[in-house]
Design a protein around this motif. Structure first.
Motif: not given
Length: 465
Positions: A202-215, A231-237, A432-439
């Motif tokens: 949706n064009p209204i949404v200008k940014g997305v933050s997700l905390t969850g699995s790498s999938k 987008v900010v992704l904080e994923l598995g570890g 805080s935040g990861g690299v590789k498949k951690s986000g």
């Protein structure tokens, strides 16, 4: 408003009874929520000052701290967090709100840079409506880790919480309402995964933050990337804790590693999951871990003496038994636990595995429960190699009395954060935040608040001669 026939329903993992049920929003209602967020941004929130936003956010923090159990109990009931940990989480969420209320203006101050202009500077402007997609394991803390910086930078927020913690989401919104937040600046949307794509697009949404699995991160990141949205992704570890032979206080190291592994029944992205011990102290450290792990009390999460509550869902317990059994079959030595829980509640026993090899399931998959995997390293060089032998890169720790050596080793560990002689934790003051498949991207600290802003450069002429 009419609702669709499907619901989010939370089940108490201790009593196995229904806690709360809420109807899901339809696509039409979801679009209306986004439209309301856009109007709240354009008509009101964008025109507020830092002082006004801070006053409101401080009021939210006060509301939660003054009514601690009202906000803590839904976590205990919906996902089994022991009540003392739940209270601590509400207080930490309030701390995040207070921190950004105090420091957002400083973090986002205009930066004056020299150029050929008479004057040139960079300012940080809000983007508009942001979407936060949140997991069940820390329902309040992870919500405020997203909400506090996004709101203080001038964005409005739509929160899509996990389907297993719907009451937590309702209480979070209630805190904002009771604190006097303007209508529709923070909203809760109750939708399943199938409706998320249309929201992100949706064009209204200008940014997305997700905390969850790498999938989940890969799916959300792909959609956001296709729409060219930040987008900010904080994923598995699969965080390593490296215990070197010159560690000054092995007892303290064992205390901290055990704490890191059992907090939230091990259901934490930044828990110490792979314990890499240098060969000369290997058996000694295993004995120290065993002494501590076998004292931990499992039980009713509402009981203040309970240290480890139930696992959030039954299928997660079954998944962990499979991970442990496969690792034992591959040669891991079972020191403690591993047996199936008899009786009510979705419990997983505190489990300690030694002689874990890098290829084993508990070493290469994320273990989201109280399972500690101990790996032997012949020296510090091999310890670093083992630490990096993972697709994840969220956090890690090093234990040694030689701080200068530890600083050098920290730079060799491919993770978003490293703790030396201490627990890996999130802190509103530090990114805080990861690299590789951690986000990707950062949350918290001065870096996190800049994830959803327009970093705008302004050049004022005439040019210098």
């Amino acid at each position: 408003m009419g609702y669709s026939t499907t619901h989010f329903k939370s089940i108490n993992p201790y009593t196995e009874e229904v806690v709360y049920e809420i109807p899901m929003h339809t696509l039409e209602q979801t679009r209306e929520i986004l439209q309301n967020a856009q109007e709240a941004f354009c008509n009101e929130w964008i025109n507020t000052t830092f002082e006004q936003r801070a006053s409101l956010l401080n009021a939210v923090a006060k509301q939660m701290k003054d009514n601690l159990d009202y906000y803590a109990l839904p976590m205990t009931e919906e996902m089994g967090k022991p009540i003392n940990e739940a209270r601590g989480e509400v207080n930490k969420a309030a701390w995040a709100a207070e921190h950004y209320a105090k420091f957002a203006q400083e973090y986002l101050k205009t930066e004056y840079l020299e150029s050929d202009a008479t004057e040139s500077y960079v300012q940080h402007l809000p983007l508009g409506v942001t979407l936060g997609i949140l997991p069940w394991n820390a329902p309040f803390w992870l919500a405020f880790r997203y909400l506090a910086p996004a709101l203080m930078s001038g964005n409005t927020c739509v929160m899509k919480h996990d389907s297993h913690t719907p009451l937590c989401a309702v209480r979070i919104i209630e805190a904002f309402q009771k604190a006097g937040f303007p209508k529709n600046v923070v909203q809760n949307v109750v939708v399943g995964h199938s409706n998320l794509e249309s929201m992100i697009r949706n064009p209204i949404v200008k940014g997305v933050s997700l905390t969850g699995s790498s999938k989940a991160g890969a799916a959300v990141g792909a959609i956001a990337g296709n729409e060219i949205k930040p987008v900010v992704l904080e994923l598995g570890g699969s965080d390593p804790a490296i215990i070197l032979k010159d560690t000054q206080d092995l007892e303290k190291a064992a205390d901290v590693v055990v704490l890191s592994r059992y907090i939230n029944a091990g259901q934490s992205c930044i828990a110490a999951k792979r314990i890499i011990v240098e060969e000369p102290i290997y058996e000694e450290f295993i004995a120290l871990l065993k002494q501590r792990f076998e004292k931990l009390k499992l039980g009713d999460p509402k009981d203040e003496t309970t240290v480890i509550g139930p696992i959030a869902r039954k299928e997660l317990v079954e998944q962990m038994h499979e991970q442990v059994n496969k690792s034992i079959a591959a040669g891991a030595r079972l020191i403690l636990g591993g047996e199936k829980h008899q009786g009510k509640g979705f419990f997983f026993p505190v489990t300690l595995l030694a002689d874990v090899e890098p290829g084993m399931v508990v070493s290469c998959q994320e273990t989201f429960g109280p399972i500690a995997a101990v790996i032997k390293a012949k020296d510090e060089e091999e310890a670093i190699k083992i630490a990096n032998d993972t697709e994840y890169g969220l956090g890690g720790s090093i234990w040694t009395k030689d701080i200068e050596k530890a600083k050098k080793l920290a730079g060799k560990i491919i993770t978003g954060q490293v703790s030396i002689n201490g627990i890996v934790k999130s802190d509103p003051r530090l990114p805080s935040g990861g690299v590789k498949k951690s986000g990707l991207g950062k949350e918290l600290g001065p870096h996190g608040i800049k994830m959803f802003v327009n970093t705008q450069q302004v050049w004022i002429g005439p040019a210098k001669g």
